[in-house]
Design a protein around this motif. Sequence first.
Motif, PDB file in Angstrom:
ATOM      1  N   ALA A  70      48.580  -7.680 -71.044  1.00 33.30           N
ATOM      2  CA  ALA A  70      48.463  -9.100 -70.700  1.00 33.30           C
ATOM      3  C   ALA A  70      47.931  -9.308 -69.290  1.00 33.30           C
ATOM      4  O   ALA A  70      47.519 -10.419 -68.939  1.00 33.30           O
ATOM      5  N   ASP A  71      47.944  -8.262 -68.459  1.00 34.14           N
ATOM      6  CA  ASP A  71      47.477  -8.383 -67.077  1.00 34.14           C
ATOM      7  C   ASP A  71      45.976  -8.178 -66.936  1.00 34.14           C
ATOM      8  O   ASP A  71      45.419  -8.454 -65.864  1.00 34.14           O
ATOM      9  N   VAL A  72      45.313  -7.677 -67.971  1.00 32.31           N
ATOM     10  CA  VAL A  72      43.880  -7.379 -67.874  1.00 32.31           C
ATOM     11  C   VAL A  72      43.110  -8.654 -67.522  1.00 32.31           C
ATOM     12  O   VAL A  72      43.311  -9.705 -68.134  1.00 32.31           O
ATOM     13  N   GLY A  73      42.253  -8.531 -66.524  1.00 29.59           N
ATOM     14  CA  GLY A  73      41.489  -9.674 -66.042  1.00 29.59           C
ATOM     15  C   GLY A  73      42.162 -10.402 -64.895  1.00 29.59           C
ATOM     16  O   GLY A  73      41.526 -11.218 -64.218  1.00 29.59           O
ATOM     17  N   MET A  74      43.420 -10.120 -64.643  1.00 28.71           N
ATOM     18  CA  MET A  74      44.169 -10.761 -63.565  1.00 28.71           C
ATOM     19  C   MET A  74      44.001  -9.966 -62.273  1.00 28.71           C
ATOM     20  O   MET A  74      43.762  -8.757 -62.296  1.00 28.71           O
ATOM     21  N   ARG A  75      44.084 -10.633 -61.152  1.00 26.73           N
ATOM     22  CA  ARG A  75      44.071  -9.934 -59.876  1.00 26.73           C
ATOM     23  C   ARG A  75      45.230  -8.940 -59.835  1.00 26.73           C
ATOM     24  O   ARG A  75      46.344  -9.251 -60.261  1.00 26.73           O
ATOM     25  N   LYS A  76      44.967  -7.763 -59.296  1.00 24.62           N
ATOM     26  CA  LYS A  76      46.032  -6.766 -59.233  1.00 24.62           C
ATOM     27  C   LYS A  76      47.219  -7.260 -58.396  1.00 24.62           C
ATOM     28  O   LYS A  76      48.380  -7.012 -58.737  1.00 24.62           O
ATOM     29  N   THR A  77      46.940  -7.940 -57.303  1.00 26.60           N
ATOM     30  CA  THR A  77      48.035  -8.433 -56.470  1.00 26.60           C
ATOM     31  C   THR A  77      48.911  -9.405 -57.257  1.00 26.60           C
ATOM     32  O   THR A  77      50.142  -9.349 -57.182  1.00 26.60           O
ATOM     33  N   THR A  78      48.283 -10.300 -58.024  1.00 29.70           N
ATOM     34  CA  THR A  78      49.033 -11.291 -58.785  1.00 29.70           C
ATOM     35  C   THR A  78      49.830 -10.636 -59.901  1.00 29.70           C
ATOM     36  O   THR A  78      51.014 -10.939 -60.096  1.00 29.70           O
ATOM     37  N   ALA A  79      49.186  -9.729 -60.633  1.00 31.08           N
ATOM     38  CA  ALA A  79      49.875  -9.064 -61.740  1.00 31.08           C
ATOM     39  C   ALA A  79      51.044  -8.234 -61.235  1.00 31.08           C
ATOM     40  O   ALA A  79      52.134  -8.241 -61.828  1.00 31.08           O
ATOM     41  N   LEU A  80      50.844  -7.514 -60.136  1.00 31.03           N
ATOM     42  CA  LEU A  80      51.922  -6.680 -59.610  1.00 31.03           C
ATOM     43  C   LEU A  80      53.036  -7.534 -59.029  1.00 31.03           C
ATOM     44  O   LEU A  80      54.229  -7.217 -59.198  1.00 31.03           O
ATOM     45  N   ALA A  81      52.677  -8.625 -58.351  1.00 24.65           N
ATOM     46  CA  ALA A  81      53.708  -9.511 -57.813  1.00 24.65           C
ATOM     47  C   ALA A  81      54.581 -10.071 -58.926  1.00 24.65           C
ATOM     48  O   ALA A  81      55.813 -10.173 -58.790  1.00 24.65           O
ATOM     49  N   ARG A  82      53.972 -10.446 -60.046  1.00 24.95           N
ATOM     50  CA  ARG A  82      54.727 -10.958 -61.180  1.00 24.95           C
ATOM     51  C   ARG A  82      55.692  -9.889 -61.710  1.00 24.95           C
ATOM     52  O   ARG A  82      56.848 -10.189 -62.025  1.00 24.95           O
ATOM     53  N   ARG A  83      55.214  -8.668 -61.797  1.00 17.59           N
ATOM     54  CA  ARG A  83      56.089  -7.596 -62.299  1.00 17.59           C
ATOM     55  C   ARG A  83      57.241  -7.338 -61.327  1.00 17.59           C
ATOM     56  O   ARG A  83      58.393  -7.146 -61.743  1.00 17.59           O
ATOM     57  N   LEU A  84      56.941  -7.303 -60.042  1.00 20.50           N
ATOM     58  CA  LEU A  84      57.982  -7.024 -59.053  1.00 20.50           C
ATOM     59  C   LEU A  84      59.042  -8.119 -59.045  1.00 20.50           C
ATOM     60  O   LEU A  84      60.242  -7.834 -58.919  1.00 20.50           O
ATOM     61  N   ARG A  85      58.617  -9.369 -59.198  1.00 18.93           N
ATOM     62  CA  ARG A  85      59.599 -10.457 -59.237  1.00 18.93           C
ATOM     63  C   ARG A  85      60.408 -10.414 -60.526  1.00 18.93           C
ATOM     64  O   ARG A  85      61.555 -10.872 -60.554  1.00 18.93           O
ATOM     65  N   ALA A  93      54.901 -20.573 -60.370  1.00 21.05           N
ATOM     66  CA  ALA A  93      55.454 -20.388 -61.713  1.00 21.05           C
ATOM     67  C   ALA A  93      55.661 -18.902 -61.920  1.00 21.05           C
ATOM     68  O   ALA A  93      54.738 -18.104 -61.782  1.00 21.05           O
ATOM     69  N   LEU A  94      56.888 -18.516 -62.241  1.00 18.50           N
ATOM     70  CA  LEU A  94      57.254 -17.115 -62.350  1.00 18.50           C
ATOM     71  C   LEU A  94      57.083 -16.619 -63.782  1.00 18.50           C
ATOM     72  O   LEU A  94      57.004 -17.417 -64.717  1.00 18.50           O
ATOM     73  N   PRO A  95      57.032 -15.310 -63.974  1.00 19.65           N
ATOM     74  CA  PRO A  95      57.005 -14.795 -65.340  1.00 19.65           C
ATOM     75  C   PRO A  95      58.206 -15.318 -66.121  1.00 19.65           C
ATOM     76  O   PRO A  95      59.346 -15.210 -65.666  1.00 19.65           O
ATOM     77  N   SER A  96      57.954 -15.900 -67.275  1.00 20.30           N
ATOM     78  CA  SER A  96      59.021 -16.535 -68.057  1.00 20.30           C
ATOM     79  C   SER A  96      58.967 -16.078 -69.502  1.00 20.30           C
ATOM     80  O   SER A  96      58.711 -16.868 -70.419  1.00 20.30           O
ATOM     81  N   PRO A  97      59.205 -14.779 -69.732  1.00 18.10           N
ATOM     82  CA  PRO A  97      59.175 -14.300 -71.124  1.00 18.10           C
ATOM     83  C   PRO A  97      60.269 -14.955 -71.947  1.00 18.10           C
ATOM     84  O   PRO A  97      61.373 -15.215 -71.449  1.00 18.10           O
ATOM     85  N   PRO A 102      41.543  -5.980 -53.563  1.00 18.46           N
ATOM     86  CA  PRO A 102      40.605  -7.018 -54.000  1.00 18.46           C
ATOM     87  C   PRO A 102      40.273  -6.957 -55.491  1.00 18.46           C
ATOM     88  O   PRO A 102      39.583  -7.834 -55.997  1.00 18.46           O
ATOM     89  N   ASP A 103      40.755  -5.942 -56.199  1.00 22.68           N
ATOM     90  CA  ASP A 103      40.305  -5.701 -57.568  1.00 22.68           C
ATOM     91  C   ASP A 103      41.137  -6.444 -58.599  1.00 22.68           C
ATOM     92  O   ASP A 103      42.231  -6.953 -58.314  1.00 22.68           O
ATOM     93  N   THR A 104      40.612  -6.469 -59.822  1.00 25.73           N
ATOM     94  CA  THR A 104      41.326  -7.014 -60.967  1.00 25.73           C
ATOM     95  C   THR A 104      41.760  -5.874 -61.883  1.00 25.73           C
ATOM     96  O   THR A 104      41.215  -4.768 -61.837  1.00 25.73           O
ATOM     97  N   VAL A 105      42.727  -6.157 -62.726  1.00 27.91           N
ATOM     98  CA  VAL A 105      43.208  -5.166 -63.689  1.00 27.91           C
ATOM     99  C   VAL A 105      42.203  -5.063 -64.827  1.00 27.91           C
ATOM    100  O   VAL A 105      41.742  -6.080 -65.363  1.00 27.91           O
ATOM    101  N   ASP A 106      41.848  -3.840 -65.195  1.00 26.42           N
ATOM    102  CA  ASP A 106      40.991  -3.653 -66.378  1.00 26.42           C
ATOM    103  C   ASP A 106      41.668  -2.687 -67.343  1.00 26.42           C
ATOM    104  O   ASP A 106      42.720  -2.110 -67.046  1.00 26.42           O
ATOM    105  N   GLY A 107      41.067  -2.518 -68.486  1.00 26.63           N
ATOM    106  CA  GLY A 107      41.684  -1.712 -69.531  1.00 26.63           C
ATOM    107  C   GLY A 107      41.977  -0.292 -69.102  1.00 26.63           C
ATOM    108  O   GLY A 107      42.981   0.302 -69.513  1.00 26.63           O
ATOM    109  N   ALA A 108      41.094   0.274 -68.271  1.00 26.50           N
ATOM    110  CA  ALA A 108      41.292   1.658 -67.845  1.00 26.50           C
ATOM    111  C   ALA A 108      42.545   1.831 -67.007  1.00 26.50           C
ATOM    112  O   ALA A 108      43.077   2.940 -66.899  1.00 26.50           O
TER     113      ALA A 108
END
Length: 619
Positions: free
Chosen positions: A372-387, A281-285, A356-362
């Motif tokens: 909206a990415d906070v708490g998400m795996r960095k790989t997943t959040a970045l992949a969503r942005r790149l797509r 499921a892709l980012p669907s704003p 291996p890390d997750t996105v945090d507020g810092a």
Amino acid sequence: MDGVHIPAHGRQEAEVQQVRGRAAASRSAVHAPVRLTDGVIDAIRDRLCSVPPERGGALLGCGSLVHLLLEDTHGRYSSASWDMSAELSTAVGLLEQARHGRLVGTVHTHPKGVPDPSPTDVASTGRMLEINPHLAELLIAVVTEGRPRTQDVRLGSRLRMSLHVLRRGPHQHTVLQRVPGTVVPLCADLASAGLDLPSGTSVRRRTSRGRENPATGDDLASIIHVNNRPRLIVPVPSAPGRVGALFVDAEYPVVGPLAVTWEQGDGSHAGKRSPRPELTALPSPWDPTASPQGQLAGLARAAVGRRMSDATDRVWPLVGDLSSRHAVVCGLGSVGSCIAEHLVRSGVGSLTLIDPDTVDGANLARTVYAAADVGMRKTTALARRLRAVDPAVRVDEYQEPLGNLGLAEVLEGADLVVGATDDMAEQAVLAHHAYAAGIPMVACALYRAAAAGEVVLSVPEAQTACWNCAVGSGGGSGAHRPDPDYGLDGRLVGEAALGPSIHLVTCAASQAAIGILAGSSSSAGVPLRRLIRERRTLGLVSTAPDWGFFPKVIPSMPHQYAPQSVWAVVKSDPACPICGDISHRTPPLTSAQGLEVTGIIEKLRDEAAVTQEEGVPKG
């Protein structure tokens, strides 16, 4: 309507008044408007109104949205009656079983001057409720000539459709209520994005042998439930090997569609198994207050991985076509996430992301991530942005520590490695594997408070020095790095620094990475020729005007401000186990061995220094 239909004008007036009385009594109850797609409205007009009354069919819906007309081509019709066929009931059951919709009611045409259901219509629908105990109500839609009344739906210039709901009432009685209708322009919106939603079909289909069979709905939209919400599956035309679809919510356009994609085959990439799920499921704003057409087109492109036709027009003259190039980015913090985005925006077609890390507020102050990415795996959040930037990009995700991966397999087929980890031991292991595999590497790191940073180029094909020879053990840059936090296994401490300062150094690394991928003959690659030829593969970039040696290098120019850079010559140590003499080289190290890599290099360098001091020729 199941069985013999008796014309309304042949019934006793008392029965008519009785039905109308019940309908009038039900008007006090509030019923939401019936929502019909513009496609089903067109199908009713084209299929049922193209012949004299009566003509009818069943209506099927996805949740609260009526989207499909099933014309009863086996029904028995007269100018004032419709006997519903058994074939229609069978076809409805087949379509429901195949998840193309659920029965919501019927629609049929009446002669001019009869805009509402007859008692027989009501009685027939009541019997349908009796044999379908799972249904709480059924819709009766009546089409006739005339000017639309309040709550009627207009069908062209001369037709109108009244909508009535027959629901179960107390004591086994049914209650009839006239309700308003609203047309949802779903099909027109989809058509503007090049998509199609079939909205009409008939009971019979001709086979190759001329036989007639009940409708199977092979070309109709199916329904899937996502988080207990029904959605229509609208396929998106795509290239072979990749399938895309929009999952359209029943409350469209208030609730937007989901863009979904999946790979055909085994989901492998570059000879290795892709770790991401086959269905994605892709980012669907979705903004319900904005025009839906452009948003649908964007989601459709995302679903099938179709890049905007002019997306790289302003970089193509400098880099050419990079869609076949593959980069591995290790470390997705303030440096790695930005470099990855720069690569994709330049047209790089494939990335492997490792962190291996997750996105945090810092992370929000200096990276490409959003709240909206906070708490998400960095790989997943970045992949969503790149797509979201380029739907055509292929992204593989590795969420394990670098030392737990089989790097030889991960790096297979890569054209470039980007090292942006905050663990120097891991960086050393990555650099060793990249050099041994003959893959160019661009490494980037920031110094204390981001007052300066380094960019290291390593190009095995040009026999440049490796990363370890440039900045490894004994390198002068070590004194400038943030202190390691041994509570985090030696990772460097995150320091206070502005994002623009970090990105000045990062952009220098991105430009080098893009130039390497574009090739030495490209406009982006030409500036790297001299640096690599002269072995100037360590770039020091200051983001503060008085950092380090720069005031001494340019003392006659006090007006100089940051950024400032110098590219130093780096020579391979003949004793280096990575890029030195062949006799000294060792295979790439494992994770456990990587913790000792700096010690190995330091020991070999010390031995070489002692040998030179004693005047003994090196072997």
